[in-house]
Design a protein around this motif. Structure first.
Motif, PDB file in Angstrom:
ATOM      1  N   ILE A   7       0.837  -1.200   0.000  1.00  0.00           N
ATOM      2  CA  ILE A   7       0.000   0.000   0.000  1.00  0.00           C
ATOM      3  C   ILE A   7       0.875   1.254   0.000  1.00  0.00           C
ATOM      4  O   ILE A   7       0.668   2.171  -0.799  1.00  0.00           O
ATOM      5  CB  ILE A   7      -0.940   0.004   1.225  1.00  0.00           C
ATOM      6  N   LEU A   8       1.882   1.276   0.871  1.00  0.00           N
ATOM      7  CA  LEU A   8       2.736   2.472   0.962  1.00  0.00           C
ATOM      8  C   LEU A   8       3.572   2.665  -0.294  1.00  0.00           C
ATOM      9  O   LEU A   8       3.873   3.794  -0.681  1.00  0.00           O
ATOM     10  CB  LEU A   8       3.644   2.381   2.188  1.00  0.00           C
ATOM     11  N   LYS A   9       3.964   1.568  -0.924  1.00  0.00           N
ATOM     12  CA  LYS A   9       4.727   1.689  -2.165  1.00  0.00           C
ATOM     13  C   LYS A   9       3.866   2.331  -3.251  1.00  0.00           C
ATOM     14  O   LYS A   9       4.357   3.045  -4.108  1.00  0.00           O
ATOM     15  CB  LYS A   9       5.197   0.307  -2.636  1.00  0.00           C
ATOM     16  N   ASN A  10       2.580   2.045  -3.224  1.00  0.00           N
ATOM     17  CA  ASN A  10       1.661   2.644  -4.202  1.00  0.00           C
ATOM     18  C   ASN A  10       1.373   4.089  -3.873  1.00  0.00           C
ATOM     19  O   ASN A  10       1.218   4.915  -4.753  1.00  0.00           O
ATOM     20  CB  ASN A  10       0.338   1.884  -4.231  1.00  0.00           C
ATOM     21  N   ASN A  11       1.245   4.378  -2.597  1.00  0.00           N
ATOM     22  CA  ASN A  11       0.900   5.726  -2.191  1.00  0.00           C
ATOM     23  C   ASN A  11       1.418   5.970  -0.775  1.00  0.00           C
ATOM     24  O   ASN A  11       0.775   5.585   0.197  1.00  0.00           O
ATOM     25  CB  ASN A  11      -0.622   5.929  -2.251  1.00  0.00           C
ATOM     26  N   ALA A  12       2.562   6.630  -0.699  1.00  0.00           N
ATOM     27  CA  ALA A  12       3.201   6.840   0.601  1.00  0.00           C
ATOM     28  C   ALA A  12       2.381   7.776   1.481  1.00  0.00           C
ATOM     29  O   ALA A  12       2.594   7.850   2.685  1.00  0.00           O
ATOM     30  CB  ALA A  12       4.613   7.394   0.410  1.00  0.00           C
ATOM     31  N   LEU A  13       1.452   8.510   0.871  1.00  0.00           N
ATOM     32  CA  LEU A  13       0.640   9.457   1.642  1.00  0.00           C
ATOM     33  C   LEU A  13      -0.610   8.817   2.250  1.00  0.00           C
ATOM     34  O   LEU A  13      -1.367   9.485   2.938  1.00  0.00           O
ATOM     35  CB  LEU A  13       0.200  10.624   0.759  1.00  0.00           C
ATOM     36  N   GLU A  14      -0.831   7.537   1.960  1.00  0.00           N
ATOM     37  CA  GLU A  14      -2.024   6.875   2.512  1.00  0.00           C
ATOM     38  C   GLU A  14      -1.985   7.003   4.039  1.00  0.00           C
ATOM     39  O   GLU A  14      -0.990   6.678   4.672  1.00  0.00           O
ATOM     40  CB  GLU A  14      -2.023   5.403   2.101  1.00  0.00           C
ATOM     41  N   LYS A  15      -3.045   7.493   4.601  1.00  0.00           N
ATOM     42  CA  LYS A  15      -3.065   7.751   6.055  1.00  0.00           C
ATOM     43  C   LYS A  15      -3.191   6.450   6.851  1.00  0.00           C
ATOM     44  O   LYS A  15      -3.883   5.530   6.420  1.00  0.00           O
ATOM     45  CB  LYS A  15      -4.260   8.646   6.399  1.00  0.00           C
ATOM     46  N   PRO A  16      -2.565   6.401   8.017  1.00  0.00           N
ATOM     47  CA  PRO A  16      -2.690   5.202   8.853  1.00  0.00           C
ATOM     48  C   PRO A  16      -4.152   4.839   9.111  1.00  0.00           C
ATOM     49  O   PRO A  16      -4.496   3.657   9.160  1.00  0.00           O
ATOM     50  CB  PRO A  16      -2.000   5.602  10.160  1.00  0.00           C
ATOM     51  N   GLU A  17      -5.017   5.841   9.198  1.00  0.00           N
ATOM     52  CA  GLU A  17      -6.440   5.580   9.449  1.00  0.00           C
ATOM     53  C   GLU A  17      -7.042   4.798   8.284  1.00  0.00           C
ATOM     54  O   GLU A  17      -7.837   3.871   8.478  1.00  0.00           O
ATOM     55  CB  GLU A  17      -7.225   6.897   9.620  1.00  0.00           C
ATOM     56  N   THR A  18      -6.664   5.190   7.070  1.00  0.00           N
ATOM     57  CA  THR A  18      -7.178   4.502   5.872  1.00  0.00           C
ATOM     58  C   THR A  18      -6.603   3.096   5.782  1.00  0.00           C
ATOM     59  O   THR A  18      -7.326   2.129   5.524  1.00  0.00           O
ATOM     60  CB  THR A  18      -6.791   5.299   4.608  1.00  0.00           C
ATOM     61  N   ILE A  19      -5.308   2.998   5.999  1.00  0.00           N
ATOM     62  CA  ILE A  19      -4.660   1.681   5.909  1.00  0.00           C
ATOM     63  C   ILE A  19      -5.274   0.737   6.932  1.00  0.00           C
ATOM     64  O   ILE A  19      -5.524  -0.436   6.641  1.00  0.00           O
ATOM     65  CB  ILE A  19      -3.139   1.816   6.140  1.00  0.00           C
ATOM     66  N   ALA A  20      -5.530   1.254   8.120  1.00  0.00           N
ATOM     67  CA  ALA A  20      -6.104   0.423   9.171  1.00  0.00           C
ATOM     68  C   ALA A  20      -7.431  -0.178   8.710  1.00  0.00           C
ATOM     69  O   ALA A  20      -7.703  -1.361   8.905  1.00  0.00           O
ATOM     70  CB  ALA A  20      -6.309   1.248  10.438  1.00  0.00           C
ATOM     71  N   ARG A  21      -8.247   0.632   8.057  1.00  0.00           N
ATOM     72  CA  ARG A  21      -9.535   0.126   7.556  1.00  0.00           C
ATOM     73  C   ARG A  21      -9.344  -0.903   6.457  1.00  0.00           C
ATOM     74  O   ARG A  21     -10.053  -1.890   6.394  1.00  0.00           O
ATOM     75  CB  ARG A  21     -10.346   1.271   6.971  1.00  0.00           C
ATOM     76  N   MET A  22      -8.393  -0.632   5.580  1.00  0.00           N
ATOM     77  CA  MET A  22      -8.192  -1.547   4.460  1.00  0.00           C
ATOM     78  C   MET A  22      -7.692  -2.904   4.936  1.00  0.00           C
ATOM     79  O   MET A  22      -7.989  -3.927   4.330  1.00  0.00           O
ATOM     80  CB  MET A  22      -7.196  -0.959   3.463  1.00  0.00           C
ATOM     81  N   LEU A  23      -6.894  -2.908   5.993  1.00  0.00           N
ATOM     82  CA  LEU A  23      -6.286  -4.162   6.425  1.00  0.00           C
ATOM     83  C   LEU A  23      -6.961  -4.757   7.658  1.00  0.00           C
ATOM     84  O   LEU A  23      -6.479  -5.756   8.195  1.00  0.00           O
ATOM     85  CB  LEU A  23      -4.796  -3.940   6.706  1.00  0.00           C
ATOM     86  N   ARG A  44      13.070   3.544   3.725  1.00  0.00           N
ATOM     87  CA  ARG A  44      14.225   4.441   3.740  1.00  0.00           C
ATOM     88  C   ARG A  44      13.846   5.901   3.534  1.00  0.00           C
ATOM     89  O   ARG A  44      14.679   6.785   3.667  1.00  0.00           O
ATOM     90  CB  ARG A  44      15.183   4.057   2.606  1.00  0.00           C
ATOM     91  N   GLY A  45      12.620   6.147   3.115  1.00  0.00           N
ATOM     92  CA  GLY A  45      12.230   7.530   2.871  1.00  0.00           C
ATOM     93  C   GLY A  45      10.935   7.588   2.096  1.00  0.00           C
ATOM     94  O   GLY A  45      10.409   6.555   1.667  1.00  0.00           O
ATOM     95  N   TYR A  46      10.417   8.784   1.941  1.00  0.00           N
ATOM     96  CA  TYR A  46       9.166   9.021   1.198  1.00  0.00           C
ATOM     97  C   TYR A  46       9.413  10.191   0.250  1.00  0.00           C
ATOM     98  O   TYR A  46       9.864  11.239   0.692  1.00  0.00           O
ATOM     99  CB  TYR A  46       8.031   9.380   2.159  1.00  0.00           C
ATOM    100  N   GLN A  47       9.160   9.994  -1.019  1.00  0.00           N
ATOM    101  CA  GLN A  47       9.415  11.063  -1.989  1.00  0.00           C
ATOM    102  C   GLN A  47       8.236  11.240  -2.931  1.00  0.00           C
ATOM    103  O   GLN A  47       7.510  10.286  -3.191  1.00  0.00           O
ATOM    104  CB  GLN A  47      10.634  10.698  -2.863  1.00  0.00           C
ATOM    105  N   ALA A  48       8.119  12.451  -3.452  1.00  0.00           N
ATOM    106  CA  ALA A  48       7.133  12.673  -4.513  1.00  0.00           C
ATOM    107  C   ALA A  48       7.739  12.220  -5.836  1.00  0.00           C
ATOM    108  O   ALA A  48       8.942  12.338  -6.047  1.00  0.00           O
ATOM    109  CB  ALA A  48       6.766  14.143  -4.585  1.00  0.00           C
ATOM    110  N   ILE A  49       6.903  11.686  -6.713  1.00  0.00           N
ATOM    111  CA  ILE A  49       7.359  11.310  -8.051  1.00  0.00           C
ATOM    112  C   ILE A  49       7.008  12.452  -8.992  1.00  0.00           C
ATOM    113  O   ILE A  49       5.835  12.752  -9.195  1.00  0.00           O
ATOM    114  CB  ILE A  49       6.692  10.001  -8.506  1.00  0.00           C
ATOM    115  N   LEU A  50       8.043  13.126  -9.517  1.00  0.00           N
ATOM    116  CA  LEU A  50       7.808  14.314 -10.342  1.00  0.00           C
ATOM    117  C   LEU A  50       7.976  13.992 -11.812  1.00  0.00           C
ATOM    118  O   LEU A  50       8.804  13.166 -12.178  1.00  0.00           O
ATOM    119  CB  LEU A  50       8.826  15.407  -9.984  1.00  0.00           C
ATOM    120  N   ASN A  51       7.204  14.672 -12.633  1.00  0.00           N
ATOM    121  CA  ASN A  51       7.519  14.692 -14.056  1.00  0.00           C
ATOM    122  C   ASN A  51       8.333  15.961 -14.287  1.00  0.00           C
ATOM    123  O   ASN A  51       7.786  17.029 -14.566  1.00  0.00           O
ATOM    124  CB  ASN A  51       6.258  14.687 -14.904  1.00  0.00           C
TER     125      ASN A  51
END
Ligand SMILES: Cc1ncc(COP(=O)(O)O)c(C=O)c1O
Lengths: 159, 396
Positions: A7-23, A44-51
């Motif tokens: 989930i975090l690899k797809n979207n590092a901004l996913e909130k713990p509250e949302t993840i908790a519900r999903m799992l 190791r870190g969280y980054q935005a993917i830029l064009n």
């Protein structure tokens, strides 16, 4: 792989509250697991993917193939570690095949990258040769398409 | 010369078609399609694109000339692939040469199964709430649909006792759909065994639509076709629309004993000739390559389902946890509003489309269907709006 990491690899901004519900977990359990992954160094870190192509700035990325002489005892790790310390180096991999190390190097322009290669990289002890390729356009980066996809074309209601 | 009394075009329409109601989904679709910028939980097809390797292979197949008719039964290579797959995934074995028929979606397969087996007036037992086509498909085949209502208070289970209560000497077919659209219910193993025994004892034909089988979230899917003594009285229907996200390819199949396959083949050969060739090629690619995309999509649906169920719980809407498919069917009856009014008001006030439960049968009153075949962002926003809407209804 742990579904939490997927989930975090797809979207590092996913909130713990949302993840908790999903799992089907508690929010605290999710937070604790993320903290643990961070502590272990698996996250190791969280980054935005830029064009970056869409930004009005001057930039180039070069992909550089490097042949090196492995050191006795140190192997490739010591020289790789030295090269990786340069901030210009975005990514660095040990490769099988015709060369040893593959570098992604970013710079403002061609000159800046050329300077890095000739002055810093090529002169390092153990570097035997380099081959530099400049990137022209990015189509996909870290699994994300740089082209905007068409909107959802499905019927709004269907059986 | 006979006088040509002005005849209305309507007078030409067959009696059983004139009386057939439009699908409740279509009524609702007509309203929704006039609106802009809505979030739709009303879509009964995957939001995922067809896996790229399948799309790419289809283009390749077209370039190579997959543009002609195939045999009526469908490409043998595809039937072989299906035979292997069904054997492995459903533990039911069908011969590619004589027991598998490739169709234009499960939609056609169901129509063939009914038309090939029903005499006028034969009764078909089917359970509601259910997929919108079942009742009408039975009527189109001149059969008599007999409804068995499943209920929320026992997780939309279908039991032998419920079937017994509706069976008559004219009952010929039992039509099953698990995992179910719209409830997401599956059959418990013990119910499955009992239902199979019921079908054997009553000498019924079972038509089983297992199009959502791969999308089962909390355990393994069991097909009624795999139970002892069932293969000879079962027509097993499956297709590529849901788990492989291939709705537009229009491809499905029916598996049945040779005599029944041959009977369906007759109808198919005179009405359809064959399923689209490029879609058959695409299906070979979809079945014979690693099922990575199916596994990933299923995992994502499960996460979305969990999110929805939790959200309904927090809103105070009772919802049986859907064990399969990609629909949740929360109860809204206690809010003092009919399903259709709920859906219309919700759409009007919050710009979110859900489908009134009544589109799936009269016993769907009190429910709305929320499909989670849409992005997590859409689901999150839709749930925020639904919580607000439900709150406003509670205040009256
Ligand atoms: C239970 C059920 N059966 C059959 C179908 C139709 O499937 P196909 O696209 O294979 O015709 C659907 C589609 O929504 C469905 O929900």
């Amino acid at each position: 792989m742990d579904e939490l990491l997927t989930i975090l690899k797809n979207n590092a901004l996913e909130k713990p509250e949302t993840i908790a519900r999903m799992l089907n977990l508690s929010v605290d359990a999710v937070k604790a697991r993320i903290a643990d992954y961070e502590k272990q160094g698996i996250i190791r870190g969280y980054q935005a993917i830029l064009n970056v192509d869409q930004l009005d700035i001057s930039h180039v990325t070069a992909v550089i193939e490097v042949k090196v002489t492995p050191e006795r005892e140190g192997g490739f790790d010591r020289i790789a570690s030295r090269i990786s310390r340069y901030p210009e180096v975005q990514s660095l991999y040990l490769m099988s095949g015709a060369y040893d190390l593959l570098l992604f190097v970013a710079g403002k322009d061609l000159k800046e990258v050329a300077f890095f290669v000739s002055e810093k990289l090529a002169t390092l002890d153990g570097v035997v040769s380099t081959a530099t390729h400049f990137m022209l356009k990015t189509y996909k980066h870290h699994g994300v398409l740089m082209e905007t996809q068409d909107a959802d074309e499905r019927l709004q209601v269907s059986p | 010369m006979p006088t040509n009394d002005s005849k209305s075009p309507r007078d030409f329409i067959a009696g059983h078609i004139v009386d057939m109601p439009r699908s409740g989904i279509r009524d609702f679709f007509d309203i929704v399609s006039t609106m802009k910028d809505i979030i739709s939980l009303g879509i009964g097809e995957p939001d995922f694109d067809t896996p790229w390797h399948v799309r790419e292979y289809t283009v390749f197949a077209l370039e190579r000339g997959a543009t002609h008719y195939t045999s009526n039964m469908g490409l043998l290579e595809l039937r072989r692939a299906i035979s292997k797959y069904v054997e492995k995934a459903f533990r039911a074995s069908y011969k590619p040469e004589t027991e598998i028929l490739i169709t234009v979606g499960v939609s056609e397969a169901l129509d063939l199964a009914l038309r090939a087996t029903l005499n006028p007036g034969d009764e078909v037992l089917y359970h509601e709430p259910c997929y919108v086509s079942y009742r009408s498909d039975v009527i189109l085949a001149h059969g008599t649909p007999v409804t068995v209502e499943t209920k929320r208070d026992n997780q939309f289970r279908l039991t032998r006792a419920m079937l017994e209560a509706k069976a008559t000497p004219r009952t010929k077919v039992l039509l099953l759909n698990f995992p179910n659209n719209p409830t997401g219910a599956i059959l418990r193993k013990e119910d499955l065994v009992e239902i199979a025994a019921f079908a054997r004892e009553r000498n019924l034909l079972v038509i089983t639509d297992e199009i959502y089988a791969e999308l089962t979230y909390d355990g393994e899917h069991t097909s009624i076709a795999s139970l002892p003594g069932m293969k000879e009285r079962t027509i097993f229907l499956h297709g590529f629309s849901k788990a492989w996200a291939m709705t537009g390819f229009r491809l499905g199949y029916a598996c049945a004993p040779p005599e029944l396959t041959e009977a369906m083949m007759k109808v198919h050969q005179y009405t359809m000739l064959c399923a689209p060739t490029m879609s058959q090629k695409a299906a070979i690619e979809a079945l014979t390559k690693p099922q990575t995309a199916v596994v990933e999509m299923t995992a994502e649906y499960r996460r979305r389902r969990n999110y929805l169920v939790k959200s309904f719980e927090e809103m105070g809407l009772p919802c049986t946890t859907p064990a399969g498919a990609f629909y949740a069917f929360p109860y809204i009856g206690h809010l003092g509003i009919a399903s259709k009014d709920f859906a219309l008001k919700f759409l009007d006030r919050e710009k979110v489309a859900v489908v009134p439960g009544t589109a799936f049968g009269a016993c769907g009153e009190g429910f709305v269907r929320c499909a989670y075949a849409t992005s997590m962002e859409n689901i999150q926003e839709a749930m925020r709006r639904m919580a607000r809407f439900v709150q406003s209804l509670k205040k009256g």
